[in-house]
Write a protein that holds these residues in place. Structure first.
Motif, PDB file in Angstrom:
ATOM      1  N   LEU A  58       5.635   6.442  -3.612  1.00  0.00           N
ATOM      2  CA  LEU A  58       5.739   6.041  -5.014  1.00  0.00           C
ATOM      3  C   LEU A  58       6.554   7.060  -5.813  1.00  0.00           C
ATOM      4  O   LEU A  58       7.361   6.690  -6.677  1.00  0.00           O
ATOM      5  CB  LEU A  58       4.341   5.893  -5.613  1.00  0.00           C
ATOM      6  N   THR A  59       6.370   8.336  -5.511  1.00  0.00           N
ATOM      7  CA  THR A  59       7.155   9.373  -6.184  1.00  0.00           C
ATOM      8  C   THR A  59       8.641   9.200  -5.906  1.00  0.00           C
ATOM      9  O   THR A  59       9.485   9.351  -6.798  1.00  0.00           O
ATOM     10  CB  THR A  59       6.682  10.767  -5.724  1.00  0.00           C
ATOM     11  N   LEU A  60       8.984   8.875  -4.666  1.00  0.00           N
ATOM     12  CA  LEU A  60      10.386   8.657  -4.300  1.00  0.00           C
ATOM     13  C   LEU A  60      10.961   7.456  -5.049  1.00  0.00           C
ATOM     14  O   LEU A  60      12.080   7.515  -5.583  1.00  0.00           O
ATOM     15  CB  LEU A  60      10.515   8.466  -2.794  1.00  0.00           C
ATOM     16  N   LEU A  61      10.216   6.373  -5.123  1.00  0.00           N
ATOM     17  CA  LEU A  61      10.699   5.200  -5.854  1.00  0.00           C
ATOM     18  C   LEU A  61      10.874   5.508  -7.338  1.00  0.00           C
ATOM     19  O   LEU A  61      11.830   5.045  -7.970  1.00  0.00           O
ATOM     20  CB  LEU A  61       9.722   4.034  -5.671  1.00  0.00           C
ATOM     21  N   GLY A  62       9.956   6.304  -7.898  1.00  0.00           N
ATOM     22  CA  GLY A  62      10.096   6.698  -9.301  1.00  0.00           C
ATOM     23  C   GLY A  62      11.346   7.533  -9.538  1.00  0.00           C
ATOM     24  O   GLY A  62      12.019   7.389 -10.567  1.00  0.00           O
ATOM     25  N   ALA A  68       0.860  -1.190   0.000  1.00  0.00           N
ATOM     26  CA  ALA A  68       0.000   0.000   0.000  1.00  0.00           C
ATOM     27  C   ALA A  68       0.894   1.237   0.000  1.00  0.00           C
ATOM     28  O   ALA A  68       1.051   1.907   1.017  1.00  0.00           O
ATOM     29  CB  ALA A  68      -0.920  -0.014   1.220  1.00  0.00           C
ATOM     30  N   LEU A  69       1.466   1.545  -1.134  1.00  0.00           N
ATOM     31  CA  LEU A  69       2.383   2.671  -1.225  1.00  0.00           C
ATOM     32  C   LEU A  69       1.610   3.985  -1.249  1.00  0.00           C
ATOM     33  O   LEU A  69       0.646   4.135  -1.994  1.00  0.00           O
ATOM     34  CB  LEU A  69       3.231   2.572  -2.495  1.00  0.00           C
ATOM     35  N   SER A  70       2.046   4.957  -0.453  1.00  0.00           N
ATOM     36  CA  SER A  70       1.484   6.296  -0.538  1.00  0.00           C
ATOM     37  C   SER A  70       1.951   6.945  -1.838  1.00  0.00           C
ATOM     38  O   SER A  70       2.927   6.502  -2.469  1.00  0.00           O
ATOM     39  CB  SER A  70       1.936   7.132   0.654  1.00  0.00           C
TER      40      SER A  70
END
Length: 597
Positions: free
Chosen positions: A285-289, A279-281
């Motif tokens: 998700l922006t950080l992983l991208g 359940a990524l916030s």
């Protein structure tokens, strides 16, 4: 001869690095220069403006330093001890660099942390750029550590680079930080995190970063017996967390990243899981991208690069029309790699694609500027946005990503759904093999696209790609997506989109940030900077109130403040407007495109 630098970090209160350059033997006249820009960030930033106190000595004698232009100096020994003696003497030069820029592009020093890129600190010695360069860090506060991908030399806090180009391609993080390690593709990796909250889940981000790296290495180098090793000995992620921030800068064996603290995963999150999409916030998700994007650049721009960047000219702008490929195609793959790594699922991925599509369609400048022009103009437009940017330009990141999507779908559609036959993946991998980590031109890229499109359709596909890159028409994405089981849906647009405005809610009301060309806001006479005060006689504080009063449904009187003067305008009625979302129709058709089961 070795070029030696020492960097003294004791002056934290003044935010100054004190740098010394030493040459064992130098001619009577030695020219020195500092870059005006840093590779990966295409804007002349004039790093020399932070340099002060430049002095030089030869054999203990003070010698003259003459500034030739904004970033070039010449050390002149006008009265050498023995003018007729050609023997070269030792040279020592010192200077200070003010460092209080929190971005990933320059340098920072205070009592809690230090950071620098070599482009901000190290003067280049003309004629010696290809010699070995050494760095010695001194004066670090007690307890501070050093993180960098530069090769460690023969003692603590000493490092060595093969040449000046490598010297300035390894950022340094100094201070106290969390450090984690993993292996991917047979190479050691390091994740360094500073500025995190106490509940930040460093280990989970470490595991997710490993998944991203392993997935990308398989993409570029294959797996099993035939796999090759990545083009670095060791890789380092330098992540700085702040209250609000976002950005990254790629390097040959590392990346410097900045993100918001709230984007870090937390140990107390419900449903948190190291494996699987979880359940990524949105922030997480922006950080992983961001991590995925900068790591992909290890191949696409740091090795495969435009001919204009081979080599870099760091004293002036280096113009290229290919940023749509190097940044845009990387932007296509960054989120796709998250899906292939198992960090997000297909619906979440399609949501990210939908967001990119909306960003481009909400930009009137896409009808004005081509991607090739956008790439060429990066030096004067992309990094200097203003209230008219949305009307005059298009982002080579977002539209470039959509061109990659369209090309991938077009290639796959030529020969059915089998990824083994034709895809953008195959083009990128062939490009890596063909380039041998060197420069590529648009012609080389087109030749590989033609090769993978097949003899019968190669001319058609290449012509279409050229029209997408050098023209301003919208891409044929609805039909291309339909072919892989994804429907292009038009939904009701939000009020600002319908009015052709970009608005910001402030504590005192609503402020106009930009007026889009051809919209109702432009017809009303609104300007960027205007503050909405009242609509139809009602005081406005929030956008939802404008919608409740029937804005866009009927013409209404609008009261605004501009430079402290009150203006009465009329906000016209506008037709219903739509925005775009993607809907999954047939998951089985997506398998080849997405590379997931």
């Amino acid at each position: 001869m070795v070029v030696r630098y020492s960097v003294d970090a004791t002056d934290t209160a003044a935010h100054q690095f004190h740098v010394t350059l030493e040459l064992d033997a130098a001619p009577p006249t030695q020219r020195l220069s500092l870059p005006v820009w840093i590779p990966g960030s295409y804007l002349v930033r004039e790093f020399a403006r932070h340099v002060s106190g430049l002095q030089a000595w030869r054999g203990g004698r003070s010698v003259a330093v003459v500034q030739l232009d904004k970033c070039t100096w010449e050390v002149q020994d006008l009265q050498p001890e023995s003018p007729e003696d050609p023997t070269l003497e030792p040279l020592r030069v010192s200077w200070s660099v003010y460092a209080l820029d929190a971005s990933v592009r320059t340098a920072w020093l205070d009592s809690e942390r230090g950071f620098f890129n070599g482009t901000s600190l190290f003067l280049a010695c003309e004629g010696l750029e290809d010699r070995t360069h050494r760095v010695h860090l001194t004066g670090l506060p007690e307890g501070w550590e050093i993180a960098t991908a530069m090769t460690t030399a023969d003692a603590p806090a000493r490092f060595v680079a093969a040449n000046y180009d490598e010297l300035i391609d390894h950022p340094f993080e100094l201070g106290t930080f969390w450090r984690g390690h993993f292996e991917a593709g047979g190479r050691p990796h390091e994740l360094v995190i500073s500025g995190a909250w106490p509940l930040a889940d460093h280990e989970r981000l470490l595991a997710q970063t490993q998944q991203i790296c392993a997935t990308q290495i398989r993409f570029w180098h294959g797996e099993g017996e035939g796999a090759s090793l990545p083009p670095f000995e060791r890789y380092v992620f330098l992540l700085r967390l702040v209250h609000e921030g976002y950005g990254g800068l790629e390097h040959r064996a590392s990346t410097a990243l900045i993100a918001s603290r709230a984007d870090m995963p937390r140990r107390d999150e419900v449903g948190a899981s190291i494996q699987g999409p979880g359940a990524l916030s949105d922030g997480h998700l922006t950080l992983l991208g961001l991590i995925s994007h900068e790591y992909f650049h290890t191949w696409n721009v740091k090795r495969i690069r435009p001919p204009e960047f081979a080599p870099y000219d760091l004293g002036r702008e280096n113009y290229t029309e290919l940023l749509w490929f190097f940044e845009g195609f990387t932007s296509y793959y960054d989120d796709l790699m998250l899906l292939r790594a198992g960090l997000i699922d297909v619906p979440r991925y399609l949501g990210l694609v939908s967001k990119t599509i909306r960003q481009v369609l909400d930009t009137p400048g896409r009808k004005v500027q081509s991607l090739a022009q956008s790439s060429f103009d990066a030096w004067v437009k992309y990094y200097r946005p203003d209230e008219n940017t949305v009307n005059a330009t298009v982002s080579y990141y977002t539209k470039g990503a959509l061109v990659a999507l369209a090309l991938d779908l077009r290639l796959r559609g030529l020969r059915g759904s089998s990824a083994s036959e034709s895809s953008l993946d195959r083009v990128m991998q062939a490009l890596w093999q063909r380039s041998q980590s060197g420069p590529i031109t648009e012609a080389i890229l087109l030749a590989l696209v033609a090769e993978h499109a097949g003899a019968e359709r190669s001319a058609e596909v290449c012509a279409e790609l050229l029209s997408w890159v050098h023209g301003t028409e919208d891409l044929p994405l609805p039909d291309l997506l339909q072919a892989v089981g994804v429907a292009w849906q038009e939904d009701t647009a939000l009020l600002p989109q319908r009015l052709g405005l970009r608005l910001q809610e402030t504590p005192t009301g609503i402020k106009v940030q930009a007026v889009l060309r051809g919209g109702a806001g432009e017809a009303a006479g609104l300007s960027a900077g205007d503050e909405w005060l009242a609509l139809d006689g009602w005081r406005l504080l929030k956008l939802v109130e404008a919608a409740q009063l029937g804005a866009a449904e009927r013409a209404l009187p609008l009261l605004v403040a501009r430079d402290r003067r009150l203006l009465s305008l009329t906000l016209p009625a506008t037709p219903k407007a739509t925005t775009v979302s993607l809907k999954l129709l047939d998951a089985s058709l997506l398998t080849a495109w997405l590379g997931v089961a």
